[in-house]
Enzyme design. Structure first.
Site, PDB file in Angstrom:
ATOM      1  N   HIS B  31       0.874  -1.346  -0.013  1.00 46.07           N
ATOM      2  CA  HIS B  31       0.141   0.129   0.111  1.00 46.07           C
ATOM      3  C   HIS B  31       0.784   1.202  -0.226  1.00 46.07           C
ATOM      4  O   HIS B  31       1.338   1.758   1.000  1.00 46.07           O
ATOM      5  CB  HIS B  31      -0.889  -0.003   1.112  1.00 46.07           C
ATOM      6  CG  HIS B  31      -1.857  -1.174   1.262  1.00 46.07           C
ATOM      7  ND1 HIS B  31      -1.454  -2.451   1.644  1.00 46.07           N
ATOM      8  CD2 HIS B  31      -3.252  -1.099   1.096  1.00 46.07           C
ATOM      9  CE1 HIS B  31      -2.599  -3.323   1.455  1.00 46.07           C
ATOM     10  NE2 HIS B  31      -3.600  -2.530   1.319  1.00 46.07           N
ATOM     11  N   HIS B  71      -1.558  -1.400   7.025  1.00 43.28           N
ATOM     12  CA  HIS B  71      -1.106  -1.587   5.770  1.00 43.28           C
ATOM     13  C   HIS B  71      -0.205  -0.562   5.271  1.00 43.28           C
ATOM     14  O   HIS B  71       0.441  -0.591   4.365  1.00 43.28           O
ATOM     15  CB  HIS B  71      -2.544  -1.620   4.854  1.00 43.28           C
ATOM     16  CG  HIS B  71      -3.367  -0.288   5.096  1.00 43.28           C
ATOM     17  ND1 HIS B  71      -4.299  -0.478   6.073  1.00 43.28           N
ATOM     18  CD2 HIS B  71      -3.407   0.918   4.293  1.00 43.28           C
ATOM     19  CE1 HIS B  71      -5.051   0.744   5.938  1.00 43.28           C
ATOM     20  NE2 HIS B  71      -4.301   1.565   4.956  1.00 43.28           N
ATOM     21  N   GLY B 102      -1.632  -5.181  10.104  1.00 43.91           N
ATOM     22  CA  GLY B 102      -2.619  -5.466  11.445  1.00 43.91           C
ATOM     23  C   GLY B 102      -4.066  -5.082  11.054  1.00 43.91           C
ATOM     24  O   GLY B 102      -4.193  -4.291  10.154  1.00 43.91           O
ATOM     25  N   LEU B 104      -7.772  -3.742  11.199  1.00 40.37           N
ATOM     26  CA  LEU B 104      -8.037  -2.481  11.239  1.00 40.37           C
ATOM     27  C   LEU B 104      -8.660  -2.292  12.590  1.00 40.37           C
ATOM     28  O   LEU B 104      -9.239  -3.135  13.394  1.00 40.37           O
ATOM     29  CB  LEU B 104      -8.892  -1.930  10.284  1.00 40.37           C
ATOM     30  CG  LEU B 104      -8.029  -1.918   8.921  1.00 40.37           C
ATOM     31  CD1 LEU B 104      -9.305  -1.261   7.983  1.00 40.37           C
ATOM     32  CD2 LEU B 104      -7.109  -0.896   8.987  1.00 40.37           C
ATOM     33  N   GLY B 144     -10.539   3.515   8.077  1.00 42.68           N
ATOM     34  CA  GLY B 144     -11.026   2.142   8.368  1.00 42.68           C
ATOM     35  C   GLY B 144     -10.795   1.949   9.948  1.00 42.68           C
ATOM     36  O   GLY B 144     -11.731   1.241  10.491  1.00 42.68           O
ATOM     37  N   ILE B 175     -10.305   8.218   1.845  1.00 44.92           N
ATOM     38  CA  ILE B 175     -10.502   7.208   0.741  1.00 44.92           C
ATOM     39  C   ILE B 175     -10.229   6.021   1.741  1.00 44.92           C
ATOM     40  O   ILE B 175      -9.248   5.806   2.656  1.00 44.92           O
ATOM     41  CB  ILE B 175      -9.130   7.120  -0.076  1.00 44.92           C
ATOM     42  CG1 ILE B 175      -9.283   8.615  -1.091  1.00 44.92           C
ATOM     43  CG2 ILE B 175      -8.804   6.144  -0.775  1.00 44.92           C
ATOM     44  CD1 ILE B 175     -10.345   8.480  -2.037  1.00 44.92           C
ATOM     45  N   HIS B 249      -4.035   3.464  -3.309  1.00 40.84           N
ATOM     46  CA  HIS B 249      -4.342   2.942  -1.985  1.00 40.84           C
ATOM     47  C   HIS B 249      -3.597   1.445  -1.751  1.00 40.84           C
ATOM     48  O   HIS B 249      -2.648   1.697  -1.181  1.00 40.84           O
ATOM     49  CB  HIS B 249      -5.701   2.563  -1.529  1.00 40.84           C
ATOM     50  CG  HIS B 249      -6.054   1.928  -0.326  1.00 40.84           C
ATOM     51  ND1 HIS B 249      -6.171   2.624   0.879  1.00 40.84           N
ATOM     52  CD2 HIS B 249      -6.199   0.526  -0.096  1.00 40.84           C
ATOM     53  CE1 HIS B 249      -6.383   1.584   1.844  1.00 40.84           C
ATOM     54  NE2 HIS B 249      -6.305   0.554   1.391  1.00 40.84           N
ATOM     55  N   ARG B 344     -14.907 -19.970  39.086  1.00 39.52           N
ATOM     56  CA  ARG B 344     -14.821 -18.365  39.157  1.00 39.52           C
ATOM     57  C   ARG B 344     -14.529 -18.210  40.303  1.00 39.52           C
ATOM     58  O   ARG B 344     -13.643 -17.229  40.577  1.00 39.52           O
ATOM     59  CB  ARG B 344     -16.131 -17.961  38.614  1.00 39.52           C
ATOM     60  CG  ARG B 344     -17.289 -18.084  39.380  1.00 39.52           C
ATOM     61  CD  ARG B 344     -18.679 -17.314  38.786  1.00 39.52           C
ATOM     62  NE  ARG B 344     -19.751 -17.608  39.530  1.00 39.52           N
ATOM     63  CZ  ARG B 344     -20.958 -16.933  39.693  1.00 39.52           C
ATOM     64  NH1 ARG B 344     -20.804 -15.690  39.284  1.00 39.52           N
ATOM     65  NH2 ARG B 344     -21.831 -17.349  40.479  1.00 39.52           N
ATOM     66  N   GLU B 403     -16.110  -5.665  25.211  1.00 39.28           N
ATOM     67  CA  GLU B 403     -15.110  -6.906  25.258  1.00 39.28           C
ATOM     68  C   GLU B 403     -13.961  -6.926  24.187  1.00 39.28           C
ATOM     69  O   GLU B 403     -12.685  -6.963  24.453  1.00 39.28           O
ATOM     70  CB  GLU B 403     -15.829  -8.031  24.958  1.00 39.28           C
ATOM     71  CG  GLU B 403     -16.936  -8.274  26.001  1.00 39.28           C
ATOM     72  CD  GLU B 403     -18.370  -7.700  25.586  1.00 39.28           C
ATOM     73  OE1 GLU B 403     -18.315  -6.772  24.500  1.00 39.28           O
ATOM     74  OE2 GLU B 403     -19.222  -7.751  26.500  1.00 39.28           O
ATOM     75  N   HIS B 453     -18.704 -18.474  33.448  1.00 46.91           N
ATOM     76  CA  HIS B 453     -19.900 -18.877  32.948  1.00 46.91           C
ATOM     77  C   HIS B 453     -19.671 -19.727  31.574  1.00 46.91           C
ATOM     78  O   HIS B 453     -20.198 -19.561  30.573  1.00 46.91           O
ATOM     79  CB  HIS B 453     -20.843 -17.855  32.568  1.00 46.91           C
ATOM     80  CG  HIS B 453     -21.301 -17.061  33.986  1.00 46.91           C
ATOM     81  ND1 HIS B 453     -20.442 -16.411  34.719  1.00 46.91           N
ATOM     82  CD2 HIS B 453     -22.624 -16.779  34.572  1.00 46.91           C
ATOM     83  CE1 HIS B 453     -21.053 -15.645  35.694  1.00 46.91           C
ATOM     84  NE2 HIS B 453     -22.294 -16.177  35.651  1.00 46.91           N
ATOM     85  N   ASP B 461     -29.488 -18.071  31.777  1.00 50.16           N
ATOM     86  CA  ASP B 461     -29.518 -16.889  30.855  1.00 50.16           C
ATOM     87  C   ASP B 461     -29.561 -17.640  29.207  1.00 50.16           C
ATOM     88  O   ASP B 461     -29.789 -16.717  28.490  1.00 50.16           O
ATOM     89  CB  ASP B 461     -27.837 -16.109  30.692  1.00 50.16           C
ATOM     90  CG  ASP B 461     -27.959 -15.090  31.546  1.00 50.16           C
ATOM     91  OD1 ASP B 461     -28.901 -14.614  32.260  1.00 50.16           O
ATOM     92  OD2 ASP B 461     -26.793 -14.774  32.086  1.00 50.16           O
ATOM     93  N   HIS B 465     -26.211 -17.009  25.816  1.00 53.52           N
ATOM     94  CA  HIS B 465     -25.034 -16.914  26.579  1.00 53.52           C
ATOM     95  C   HIS B 465     -24.065 -17.880  26.832  1.00 53.52           C
ATOM     96  O   HIS B 465     -23.115 -18.102  27.416  1.00 53.52           O
ATOM     97  CB  HIS B 465     -25.297 -16.286  27.852  1.00 53.52           C
ATOM     98  CG  HIS B 465     -25.930 -14.829  27.904  1.00 53.52           C
ATOM     99  ND1 HIS B 465     -26.985 -14.225  27.105  1.00 53.52           N
ATOM    100  CD2 HIS B 465     -25.538 -13.795  28.693  1.00 53.52           C
ATOM    101  CE1 HIS B 465     -27.138 -13.095  27.221  1.00 53.52           C
ATOM    102  NE2 HIS B 465     -26.324 -12.781  28.156  1.00 53.52           N
TER     103      HIS B 465
END
Lengths: 668, 668
Positions: B31, B71, B102, B104, B144, B175, B249, B344, B403, B453, B461, B465
């Protein structure tokens, strides 16, 4: 109809609040806080605005309602009961036995999909004097929904698309599971939505200012070129001793709190699941209004049919969820002499052939159109006319770099009806949308993912873009048809089955690199999910593979034959579909008698189900021209022949009968 | 040092632009557009502001730089070369052989993690007169990156956290791959970032107004309580005939375009990969400045050590990436007589024991703190002091319902050094962060997911879930340790191995429901990834399981014994770690001679690798109290005994030797 507050409102709202407390207490699990807090908005929305017929929940022009903060589902069930949908008080008492709630943010994006669907179908079918498709989509959401990235993506796109038919009510109650939103969510939500191009309205007292709620919704409906979000300040668990705190978010109210609540709202503390007759009566009127609305709509549709018989026929076919007759005749068919092509290109050829025949197909890509090859010639962008870039009649959606929202929007598009959405990105980035993909499968909706650049064969973009775990991930999702076609006929087959499976989403995993057309490949064969590409009698080995590696397996089989090792080759483009075939057929494909070696240029995990030995990637891929990368990992005809020989020798040495991996002690 | 433009700037910027064109042309992929467009900003940033020593890329207080629009990596490599990092012109010529770019949005969120790390470590270790840790984090990103939900989530949190040390340069070039951003991205990005609480600055002419670029960065550095985004208007592919278009690009410039470009910038069209001496000289000065900065910092650190020996020892230990001595002694150890507890909860006990001993642990949850049990008593929130909710010394991050950003921020935290992040949500929602999780594994960084969980055992749930495909997904990711411990000692073992594995991320999949402590379970045993929980000589059957199902397998084994069927039970909490054991050990655990039945309350996919027969979920889970749900799917001691008997009978009938599934013809 007046939107103004009426004498029956207070009792109805109190009923909803008290029912929420009762339902959650009875099931001993659930979320009473949001239903109690949003009861006024829900009541005003459903009693004054929502256009729907409880006696026919499938009426096409009904308003759509999405509860994005799905943990508040008691609210929705209560309203459905009051309105007279097929949901009894006993169903409410049995809450939790068969119902589920939604992961945060998904519903918001589903709502954007529903709104796009209305805008599109309205543009295509409405005519002067025939405003057939003009419903609103209402979404309730909470703080959690608006923290999730999927809703940010969807909101930005909805603003760009100027979806005036979308109205979101945001339960701005300042409470999430970790307590006050002050700990993590202090942005100016209203200003953010203004930046997306939304209309932002506020209701300062969503607990009791019914006129303000009604006025906000009415105002939202008047704005035709912007989606609206109504910031509704509410008190979570309104009426509870713990109102306004996290304590009332996700646990039942204590017994004494319920007593106090009922007393406060003029209910008998002894009575559970009580609905005053005046509330039933008030909602009966609402239901009647909805039934009348559908009746006049049906008349309108009938006269539309007289004036526009072609459009009418097409629209009713789409509403019925049927494909046009003879569409399959348009599927491209290939001979082995046809030139090798990338399966992403073969996909483009299918789409070019089918989109004129099946107007239900509404496609799009997450900013990879030129790589996914999903925009067929002469197709028009779905865009607000004011942009000059397309119209709402357009069937191609520019999703931007928003994979997760794209997947969730597609779930909304298909939920609306009349649309079969296909969405596209690199296979590796379907993982960004994993949350939406699993819900497609769980909700049994027909979304087709065009997932190109499906392996190390994508070459130079390297390991960050090369799927490794991806196929195992998607193959383990129930009711998801993950296809990896090997050539032209298999690509046509993948589309054919995906289009016929209206209860199942599909991911079509497609190559960047060219693939030769195989001998033995037909649409019919591949439609069974797996078949024998190259047959041998009394084989020494079977190689089972899919996608771009099948032709490599064929090459290996030829080399092995030169050494006197008879090798069958099986193509297994879709495990889900293959697993649905009868056992006799499956055992004829992956039969006992000789070892089976699997070959795929990704993680081998899961191939143990169909083979004795597995060849694939030991770890991540690598960056470079694709042939070099395949060479590096030994995925070439000559190396697979070497591996195949090893397998044959190993099983000869081992001795004993070689039994098909499909023969098992039990089935689940 | 002056930030003002200098006579050597023009040549340096032209060099970067021409090098980008040459590099991409030589490799015939890549790029060029963004590197050419962002050359002025990159040059000004690196020559005037970035504090780093090219001779020691690990200097702890260096400024961090993240290229989120990965890029554009040619830009970064070029700068590294000019600055004298170990990256030669020949490396540039060999572009694409070993480097990757990587997905985006990830880099943006990584940058937020780097900034959090600085704020935290600075708060903990800086003292009056010892501003030891005070670097900036600079991020370059494009359209992006800002469309992706992960960056929205991260930006909202960064604003809340008032990260004044974070400076993002947004390449506002209009662009993306689908062409003009007008097709899908028309929001007001500046207003959006203001709504998040950021400072927003603009540079109208990022192509040549070097003073404006320098002033914007300088101004950003002065704002101490808000992150800054600089909207930099640039022309993609500046200097090319196709500048400002999508054509530049992602494809190499054509040969004649490169000739024209070089001529335009006063370079010889014949010379490739040319760097004028004045540019090398200018950058040599920059490098010298960086070396001097590190030298004085090292002096500062030494005198800090004299005044604050304890803090110095701890800080240098953390910088070295070593754990404190004897930390393992704090791991909880259990006897079978100890009460059953949810894993947990067992995880909370480990964290309670370890966080005082290992200050490197910086935890947090995506708004599920009370469910994940990740906030140990007396721990302090990481919050801006002005909120009154915590301080930057705090080790507990409130991520909000975000998350994906949480996963990517954790990658930034660990990349900074001195921090071992643990992050938490329900296992099913780790899938929302799949894009970040696979990058943890690919980048070999130590992130610990506390994923509670973990199955249908979560109960009410319901299916939305309840993970089904999740374990297959994560087990297929290379270099990701997916743990599903069965009891107290196994939970301690999972933490022990995760903490020792500083090149590997871990997901600890933990139950909501109580689990008894198993006979035969020890930290040592479980640390091998798999071991025999219950041994039998000349067994008829082995059941291999993990997590909450191991005790059910033990129960089944007892019932089978009553019928005279000798059944071993194997616990396999971590496949990755088990696979790393020597073959002799592995074969002693999953040995030949009798059939092996796997048991896990999720999709069985992948268990074929370790067993002959597989029991698990045939499809989605169900909503209800957990024991009822287990009963519904037959995951009970009595039903597994019935299944086990079937397996034994089947293999008896089949006859022949039963060979361990671990015995293979070849290894990858």
């Amino acid at each position: 109809m007046s939107f103004a507050p009426q004498s029956t409102d207070a009792a109805a709202i109190a009923t909803i609040r008290v029912l929420a407390a009762d339902v959650v207490a009875k099931s001993n699990s659930g979320h009473p806080g949001a239903p109690m807090g949003m009861a006024p908005a829900a009541h005003i929305l459903f009693s004054r605005f929502v256009n729907a017929n409880p006696k026919n929940s499938k009426w096409f022009n009904r308003d759509r309602f999405v509860l994005s903060n799905g943990h508040a589902c008691v609210l929705q069930y209560t309203l459905l009961h009051l309105l007279g949908y097929k949901l009894s008080l006993d169903d409410l008492k049995a809450f939790r036995i068969e119902v589920t709630t939604g992961p945060l943010g998904q519903g918001f994006a589903n709502g954007v999909g529903l709104a796009i669907a209305q805008a599109h179908l309205g543009a295509v079918y409405n005519k002067d004097g025939f405003d057939l498709i003009n419903n609103f989509t209402y979404v309730f959401c909470g703080d959690g929904c608006l923290m999730e990235g999927v809703s940010s993506e969807a909101a930005s796109l909805a603003g760009h698309l100027q979806l005036g038919n979308l109205i979101v009510v945001y339960d701005d109650n300042n409470i999430s599971i970790d307590g006050d939103t002050a700990v993590a969510f202090t942005e100016d939500v209203g200003a953010r939505f203004v930046s997306y191009g939304w209309q932002v309205l506020s209701v300062q007292n969503g607990d009791s200012d019914l006129a303000a709620i009604a006025n906000a919704i009415a105002e939202a409906r008047l704005e035709k070129s912007k989606p609206t979000i109504i910031k509704l300040k509410t008190t979570i668990g309104f009426g509870s001793k713990e109102q306004g705190t996290h304590g009332v978010h996700g646990s039942p109210l204590k017994a004494d709190d319920i007593v106090a609540l009922k007393t406060k709202f003029g209910f008998s503390p002894e009575q559970k699941f009580h609905v005053p007759q005046e509330t039933y009566d008030a909602y009966a009127k609402v239901a009647k209004r909805g039934a009348a609305a559908e009746a006049s709509w049906n008349e309108l549709l009938a006269s539309y049919g007289k004036k526009y018989p072609t459009e009418h026929a097409e629209l009713t076919r789409r509403i019925a969820g049927k494909l046009p007759e003879h569409w399959e005749k348009s599927l491209p068919v290939y001979k082995t002499s046809d030139p090798a092509q990338a399966s992403r290109k073969l996909s483009e050829i299918v789409l070019t052939a089918l989109t004129p025949v099946i107007p239900d197909l509404v496609g799009g890509s997450a900013d990879l159109t030129g790589s996914n090859l999903t925009k067929v010639k002469n197709s028009v962008d779905f865009q607000p006319p004011s942009t000059g870039l397309g119209t709402y009649k357009g069937t191609y959606i520019r999703y931007g770099v928003r994979e997760h929202a794209m997947g969730a929007i597609a779930n909304g598009l298909v939920a609306y009806g009349g649309i079969i959405p296909f969405v596209a990105t690199f296979l590796n980035f379907v993982s960004y949308a994993a949350g939406a993909v699993r819900l497609s499968a769980l909700s049994k909706v027909q979304v087709i993912w065009v997932a190109t650049h499906d392996s190390i064969g994508l070459g130079e973009d390297g390991p960050t873009h090369q799927p490794v775990e991806t196929n195992a991930h998607f193959r383990a999702i129930p009711n998801l048809a993950f296809w990896r076609p090997a050539d032209g006929n298999e690509t046509s087959a993948a589309y054919a089955v995906a289009l016929k499976s209206n209860q199942t989403p599909s991911i079509l995993s497609l190559s960047r690199q060219n693939l030769p057309n195989l001998e033995g490949s037909t649409i019919e064969h591949a439609s069974r999910g797996g078949y024998v590409v190259h047959e041998e009698v009394d084989e020494d080995l079977t190689i089972v593979s899919c996608g771009s590696e099948v032709s490599i397996a064929v090459e290996a089989a030829k080399k092995l034959k030169e050494q006197g090792i008879k090798t069958r080759v099986v193509s297994l483009p879709c495990w889900l579909v293959f697993d649905q075939q009868d056992q006799e057929y499956r055992l004829s494909v992956l039969r006992s008698g000789a070892p089976i070696l699997s070959l795929e240029a990704l993680s081998t995990l899961g191939w143990e189900r169909y083979s004795h030995e597995q060849y694939g990637l030991p770890s991540w891929g690598a960056s470079g021209p694709y042939l070099k990368v395949y060479e590096k990992f030994g995925i070439t005809g000559s190396n697979i022949a070497v591996v195949g020989k090893k397998v044959v020798d190993f099983y000869k040495k081992k001795g004993g009968e070689v039994v098909s991996p499909l023969i098992k002690a039990f089935t689940l």
